[in-house]
Scaffold this active site. Structure first.
Site, PDB file in Angstrom:
ATOM      1  N   TYR A  23       0.746  -1.175   0.290  1.00  0.00           N
ATOM      2  CA  TYR A  23       0.002   0.030   0.062  1.00  0.00           C
ATOM      3  C   TYR A  23       0.943   1.358  -0.048  1.00  0.00           C
ATOM      4  O   TYR A  23       0.595   2.158   0.894  1.00  0.00           O
ATOM      5  CB  TYR A  23      -0.929  -0.060   1.315  1.00  0.00           C
ATOM      6  N   TYR A 151     -13.504  -6.395   5.044  1.00  0.00           N
ATOM      7  CA  TYR A 151     -12.131  -6.799   4.411  1.00  0.00           C
ATOM      8  C   TYR A 151     -11.695  -8.164   4.567  1.00  0.00           C
ATOM      9  O   TYR A 151     -11.844  -8.938   5.483  1.00  0.00           O
ATOM     10  CB  TYR A 151     -11.019  -5.939   4.887  1.00  0.00           C
ATOM     11  N   LYS A 281      -2.994 -16.209   8.967  1.00  0.00           N
ATOM     12  CA  LYS A 281      -2.171 -15.330   9.847  1.00  0.00           C
ATOM     13  C   LYS A 281      -1.531 -16.195  10.844  1.00  0.00           C
ATOM     14  O   LYS A 281      -0.503 -16.635  10.608  1.00  0.00           O
ATOM     15  CB  LYS A 281      -2.961 -14.276  10.288  1.00  0.00           C
TER      16      LYS A 281
END
Length: 444
Positions: A23, A151, A281
């Site tokens: 990003y 998200y 994760k």
């Protein structure tokens, strides 16, 4: 080419000129900080400065860095079998991690698809849902319903179920599949389900169920899209309506799974089961990329009954033995360790300290659940400026949008946690005292 010299100085000039970071712009890139080692809950920079890590490397490194159990498992596996194709071949590391996932998750989730990353786990889940209905002779059920402010990843199918209005992927709106969005839940975590949420859910299912294959949602905590907690009763109602209208329920536990919200999986707050579950994760303890999508026998049978007869997905690095070995070691640490008390202790500290930020005029809200602590500002913050301020205070905290948050490793000490929360309060106070200074409040 010479072998990598791990003691060589970090080439910041090459990095700035050639390497994309997440990003960021290649013409106006955010500054980066060179990390040379990590131990426990601390990162050591190339200038010798030590930072307490408040993000667990994007919420994944729950056991801290350089944990001997995980390192030993990976080193042993590396000398035996680092990778082999999973098509037509199996190996014990994949079997072991799958056994543990079946053991740890709800009883109906019996089938495991090992994926590369969280985004791919979501892609797999969406594809499973679509292919399931082909196998059940309802090919018209091809759309996905979800809530706003969510998200689910950066790949294209995952982007299609991210927030369509203010999310980071809105610029791709004309190129992703048009899905069905309903308002984000407004009932707070410690509140019963309000009528507004009930009505929105019931109306959406009544109107769209004929062509909806599945609902996907982040249980209890909306992560990178909104950093919000909502009522477990919302999930109970959602499960009820999925059953009533014959719609699959996909739970995205990539951020919330493995203890982050105070239960092993966030859906346990609501005592429900998913038809399809995504994890990632913290699956490997943050040591190497791996994710998984689990589903029920019914979903697996429907896919197998579809025209293709097989599930149409197969990543090159699916079931990577090295990643599976790391995941097995990480899951064993959870199964035998004291993560529950560790998370409770973190939560207690966050509840005792972070509410002090409310006195700052620029602070909109403070939220805590499990080992997640969030200070929400009224306006977006300057990520670069705040990141620098946190480094100077000896901590690694990476704000985004309006959110200054931490999700530290469960193994963090009381002293380290105090250093993190003190820095958060100090930075929030600095923002409040410099309201006219755009260095701290602006898009970063």
């Amino acid at each position: 080419m010479a072998l990598l010299n791990t003691n060589a100085p970090i080439d910041y000039a090459f990095d700035a000129q050639h390497i994309w970071h997440p990003y960021t712009s290649m013409t106006q890139a955010l500054p980066v900080y060179g990390v040379v080692s990590a131990q426990g809950c601390e990162l050591t920079l190339d200038n010798g400065k030590v930072l307490v890590d408040g993000t667990s490397s994007w919420w994944s490194c729950v056991h801290g860095y350089s944990h001997p159990t995980i390192l030993t498992a990976m080193q042993k596996q590396l000398t035996q079998l680092s990778h082999v194709m999973f098509g037509g071949i199996t190996h014990q590391p994949a079997i072991e991690v799958s056994k543990r996932l079946v053991q740890m998750t709800s009883a109906n989730l019996t089938k495991v698809f090992l994926a590369d990353s969280g985004s791919i786990a979501v892609e797999v889940a969406l594809k499973m849902a679509l292919q399931y209905w082909q196998g059940r002779n309802k090919p018209q059920k091809q759309r996905i319903m979800t809530v706003k402010s969510g998200y689910h990843g950066d790949t294209f199918a995952a982007m299609s179920v991210c927030d369509p209005d203010g999310g980071m992927h809105t610029m791709f709106g004309n190129n992703v599949t048009k899905q069905v969005f309903i308002p984000a839940p407004t009932s707070k975590f410690d509140e019963p389900l309000n009528q507004t949420d009930i009505t929105a859910l019931e109306n959406a299912f009544s109107q769209h169920h004929h062509n909806i294959a599945a609902v996907i949602i982040e249980p209890i905590m909306q992560g990178a899209g909104a950093m919000r907690f909502y009522s477990p009763a919302y999930l109970v109602k959602l499960r009820q309506l999925c059953d009533q209208y014959n719609v699959l329920l996909i739970l995205d536990e990539i951020a919330t799974g493995f203890g982050r919200t105070g239960t092993l999986f966030a859906y346990e707050h609501a005592n429900i089961e998913a038809d399809i579950l995504c994890v990632g994760k913290a699956l490997t303890g943050g040591y190497i990329s791996l994710a998984a999508t689990l589903c029920s026998d019914e979903v697996a049978n429907g896919i197998s009954d579809s025209p293709a007869g097989v599930f149409m997905h197969g990543p090159t690095f699916m079931g990577n033995p090295l990643a599976c070995a790391a995941a097995t070691a990480s899951l064993d640490l959870l199964l035998t360790g004291d993560w529950l008390q560790q998370v409770k202790d973190i939560e207690t500290h966050l509840l005792q300290t972070l509410p002090a930020a409310i006195k700052s005029k620029q602070v909109k809200d403070v939220r805590v659940l499990g080992s997640v602590g969030i200070i929400e500002m009224h306006s977006p913050v300057n990520t670069s400026a705040l990141q620098k301020a946190f480094v100077e205070l000896g901590v690694w905290v990476r704000p985004f949008s309006r959110y200054i948050y931490i999700m530290p490793p469960y193994t963090i000490s009381a002293q380290q946690l105090t250093q993190l929360t003190s820095a958060m309060l100090m930075v929030a106070d600095t923002i409040a005292s410099s309201q006219s200074d755009n260095t701290m409040i602006s898009h970063g």
